[in-house]
Write an enzyme that holds these catalytic residues in place. Sequence first.
Site, PDB file in Angstrom:
ATOM      1  N   LYS A   4       0.894  -1.168   0.000  1.00 48.27           N
ATOM      2  CA  LYS A   4       0.000   0.000   0.000  1.00 48.27           C
ATOM      3  C   LYS A   4       0.932   1.218   0.000  1.00 48.27           C
ATOM      4  O   LYS A   4       1.438   1.628   1.037  1.00 48.27           O
ATOM      5  CB  LYS A   4      -0.879  -0.016   1.259  1.00 48.27           C
ATOM      6  CG  LYS A   4      -2.196   0.739   1.157  1.00 48.27           C
ATOM      7  CD  LYS A   4      -2.105   2.201   0.776  1.00 48.27           C
ATOM      8  CE  LYS A   4      -1.827   3.133   1.938  1.00 48.27           C
ATOM      9  NZ  LYS A   4      -1.663   4.555   1.517  1.00 48.27           N
TER      10      LYS A   4
ATOM     11  N   GLU B  13       9.441   1.137  10.872  1.00 50.01           N
ATOM     12  CA  GLU B  13      10.482   2.144  10.618  1.00 50.01           C
ATOM     13  C   GLU B  13       9.781   3.492  10.672  1.00 50.01           C
ATOM     14  O   GLU B  13       9.006   3.835   9.767  1.00 50.01           O
ATOM     15  CB  GLU B  13      11.098   1.918   9.235  1.00 50.01           C
ATOM     16  CG  GLU B  13      12.136   0.825   9.214  1.00 50.01           C
ATOM     17  CD  GLU B  13      13.491   1.292   9.767  1.00 50.01           C
ATOM     18  OE1 GLU B  13      13.633   2.487  10.115  1.00 50.01           O
ATOM     19  OE2 GLU B  13      14.398   0.459   9.850  1.00 50.01           O
TER      20      GLU B  13
ATOM     21  N   CYS C   3      13.829  10.478   6.671  1.00 49.16           N
ATOM     22  CA  CYS C   3      13.585  10.088   8.065  1.00 49.16           C
ATOM     23  C   CYS C   3      14.782  10.368   8.957  1.00 49.16           C
ATOM     24  O   CYS C   3      14.632  10.796  10.090  1.00 49.16           O
ATOM     25  CB  CYS C   3      13.207   8.619   8.132  1.00 49.16           C
ATOM     26  SG  CYS C   3      14.397   7.558   7.299  1.00 49.16           S
TER      27      CYS C   3
ATOM     28  N   GLU D 179       9.301  16.241  14.907  1.00 54.67           N
ATOM     29  CA  GLU D 179       9.776  16.014  13.548  1.00 54.67           C
ATOM     30  C   GLU D 179       9.030  16.964  12.612  1.00 54.67           C
ATOM     31  O   GLU D 179       7.798  16.968  12.589  1.00 54.67           O
ATOM     32  CB  GLU D 179       9.524  14.561  13.135  1.00 54.67           C
ATOM     33  CG  GLU D 179      10.159  14.232  11.798  1.00 54.67           C
ATOM     34  CD  GLU D 179       9.867  12.827  11.312  1.00 54.67           C
ATOM     35  OE1 GLU D 179       8.740  12.332  11.523  1.00 54.67           O
ATOM     36  OE2 GLU D 179      10.768  12.230  10.695  1.00 54.67           O
TER      37      GLU D 179
HETATM   38  P1  NAP Z   1       2.438   8.643   7.382  1.00 61.52           P
HETATM   39  O1  NAP Z   1       1.447   9.720   7.283  1.00 61.52           O
HETATM   40  O2  NAP Z   1       2.583   7.914   8.645  1.00 61.52           O
HETATM   41  O3  NAP Z   1       2.127   7.650   6.184  1.00 61.52           O
HETATM   42  C1  NAP Z   1       2.912   6.515   5.921  1.00 61.52           C
HETATM   43  C2  NAP Z   1       2.077   5.496   5.168  1.00 61.52           C
HETATM   44  O4  NAP Z   1       1.005   5.075   6.022  1.00 61.52           O
HETATM   45  C3  NAP Z   1       1.404   6.044   3.914  1.00 61.52           C
HETATM   46  O5  NAP Z   1       1.306   5.023   2.947  1.00 61.52           O
HETATM   47  C4  NAP Z   1       0.037   6.422   4.425  1.00 61.52           C
HETATM   48  O6  NAP Z   1      -0.919   6.517   3.400  1.00 61.52           O
HETATM   49  C5  NAP Z   1      -0.234   5.274   5.361  1.00 61.52           C
HETATM   50  N1  NAP Z   1      -1.226   5.539   6.404  1.00 61.52           N
HETATM   51  C6  NAP Z   1      -1.662   6.728   6.884  1.00 61.52           C
HETATM   52  N2  NAP Z   1      -2.572   6.531   7.844  1.00 61.52           N
HETATM   53  C7  NAP Z   1      -2.721   5.196   7.988  1.00 61.52           C
HETATM   54  C8  NAP Z   1      -3.508   4.371   8.831  1.00 61.52           C
HETATM   55  N3  NAP Z   1      -4.332   4.873   9.732  1.00 61.52           N
HETATM   56  N4  NAP Z   1      -3.388   3.040   8.718  1.00 61.52           N
HETATM   57  C9  NAP Z   1      -2.522   2.499   7.816  1.00 61.52           C
HETATM   58  N5  NAP Z   1      -1.765   3.233   6.974  1.00 61.52           N
HETATM   59  C10 NAP Z   1      -1.854   4.560   7.070  1.00 61.52           C
HETATM   60  O7  NAP Z   1       3.892   9.167   7.026  1.00 61.52           O
HETATM   61  P2  NAP Z   1       4.280  10.153   5.863  1.00 61.52           P
HETATM   62  O8  NAP Z   1       3.953  11.530   6.268  1.00 61.52           O
HETATM   63  O9  NAP Z   1       3.763   9.630   4.576  1.00 61.52           O
HETATM   64  O10 NAP Z   1       5.858   9.932   5.810  1.00 61.52           O
HETATM   65  C11 NAP Z   1       6.734  10.656   6.532  1.00 61.52           C
HETATM   66  C12 NAP Z   1       7.071   9.937   7.828  1.00 61.52           C
HETATM   67  O11 NAP Z   1       7.678   8.690   7.534  1.00 61.52           O
HETATM   68  C13 NAP Z   1       8.078  10.698   8.659  1.00 61.52           C
HETATM   69  O12 NAP Z   1       7.732  10.587  10.005  1.00 61.52           O
HETATM   70  C14 NAP Z   1       9.379   9.961   8.371  1.00 61.52           C
HETATM   71  O13 NAP Z   1      10.359  10.107   9.373  1.00 61.52           O
HETATM   72  C15 NAP Z   1       8.893   8.561   8.255  1.00 61.52           C
HETATM   73  N6  NAP Z   1       9.852   7.747   7.511  1.00 61.52           N
HETATM   74  C16 NAP Z   1      10.574   6.832   8.198  1.00 61.52           C
HETATM   75  C17 NAP Z   1      11.541   6.088   7.528  1.00 61.52           C
HETATM   76  C18 NAP Z   1      12.401   5.096   8.248  1.00 61.52           C
HETATM   77  O14 NAP Z   1      13.102   4.325   7.596  1.00 61.52           O
HETATM   78  N7  NAP Z   1      12.399   5.072   9.568  1.00 61.52           N
HETATM   79  C19 NAP Z   1      11.730   6.269   6.154  1.00 61.52           C
HETATM   80  C20 NAP Z   1      10.953   7.226   5.509  1.00 61.52           C
HETATM   81  C21 NAP Z   1      10.008   7.955   6.183  1.00 61.52           C
HETATM   82  P3  NAP Z   1      -1.269   7.965   2.766  1.00 61.52           P
HETATM   83  O15 NAP Z   1       0.051   8.625   2.448  1.00 61.52           O
HETATM   84  O16 NAP Z   1      -2.036   7.603   1.572  1.00 61.52           O
HETATM   85  O17 NAP Z   1      -2.028   8.706   3.813  1.00 61.52           O
END
Ligand code: NAP
Length: 478
Positions: free
Chosen positions: A168, A243, A277, A376
Amino acid sequence: MFIHGEWHAGSGAGEVEITNPSTGKVFASVPEADQADLDRAIDSAREGLEAWRNTQPRVRAQVLNRMAERIKERDQHFARIEADDTGASIGSGLWTIHDVVARRLEYYAGMADKIRGDTFVTPGQFLSYSMREPVGVTGHVIPWNGPLWIGSRSIAPALAAGNAVVVKPSSEAPLSLLEFAALAFECGLPPGVLNVVTGRGSSTGSAFVAHPGLDGIYFTGSTATGRRVTEAAAGRSVRTVMELGGKSPNIVMADADIEQALQGAAFAIFANAGQICVAGSRLLVQAPIHEQFVARLAEMASAIRLGGPDTDADMGPVITASQRDAVLAHIAAGRGEASLVTGGGTPQDDALEGGFFVEPTIFDDVPPDASIAREEIFGPVLAVTPFEDLDEAVAIANDTPFGLAAAVWTTDLLTAHRCAERLQAGQVFVNHYYTAAFEMSRTPYKASGHGVSEGPDAIWEYLQQKLVSIKTGESGGW
Ligand code: NAP
């Protein structure tokens, strides 16, 4: 969507528009998967699993190696998709394809036929051995900042270990992973072994992670969403690898090579507009060099040219208008907490009209408890805090809920080792920022997640261990 080796329009009427963050223009749309689509994708994966787990490991390796070759041949195409989808430059897209995606596929292809169990003999009593089996149907939730970069991190080992994969991707940037699944099918992956379902996280995503057909969940995203997903999985005792977010400290000691540390500090926060991240979003600078270091860094930041992937810009946009507004809200809070040194707004440039650009921004003298030092931001915003000695630097660095990465710049070997030992982070960089050692495994600390990513140990996250014990003697238990 891509399900069972075919493009699939989705059974519902829902749709998600895809916007190019460099222009603000909608250029594509994908279906919003409903429960019927999820059932279909997961049922198809269950079917694909039977074929794939029984495929000879060396044949699985051949398919992964073909995928690596094919994506390298089509590098421009995939880099273009990610540039339009995420605003990343073509150069970084090409690097991702060659040095990350293909390399991981090749690496885990090499592991596919080396997965084996152990034996233990208790003479005259038991012969015991372990078997390692695929986890089953694995669900991978991927964020938008580098879909292929992050997607390949879990997809490659999952496939090598004989699992079926349902992805997804983020609704902000799903296109490259859709094409990646089609490419995998062309390379001989049986139908159903790699499916991609599209839709928003709040609807499709939450129904996906709650689906009883998933045997494991491999999530990358924010800490807040990760917690919700962990809770959903805990209710069903499903295996998870998380992650999550970070607020990584980047420590510059007075004895550092200043020119290198300046380049590294700028790269750590402004690469991909801070949307990484492990971005070095907290810069800790030792007092004797603090003032001059920040002045030089501010000069570098203000010289950064903003623009889309088709320009010679140094930094692109953030992903969406709402992410830009969230970053600006953090900056507004920061104005009341610390001194703004450079940036702090959106660029006034007609050429950037419509795009979601934010100026490279630096705050100085940021108290460690300020919101811009603790939360963050996921944008090009740096919080600088001076410190007196190593003990203070380590204390400030560790005073965070996160523990993804940390860095130290020093010419003193002992300082480097002491820092590495004491920093609570899954990866510590010394005299550089961002590691390229994909052959090494790592585990996040604290609220940044759990489970192993990359390298040899990550493969165990995709395998179930089974013990077989055979009684070979007369004595030793019933
Ligand atoms: P996010 O809002 O948490 O979304 C991540 C993924 O989860 C997306 O595919 C999102 O879909 C989906 N999602 C959102 N709400 C959900 C729910 N209730 N249930 C299941 N899936 C759900 O994160 P983001 O803003 O896209 O990404 C940035 C974040 O990712 C930052 O915090 C960054 O630090 C972290 N990150 C961590 C790593 C690592 O390796 N540790 C790497 C990259 C990024 P939608 O986008 O369609 O809402």
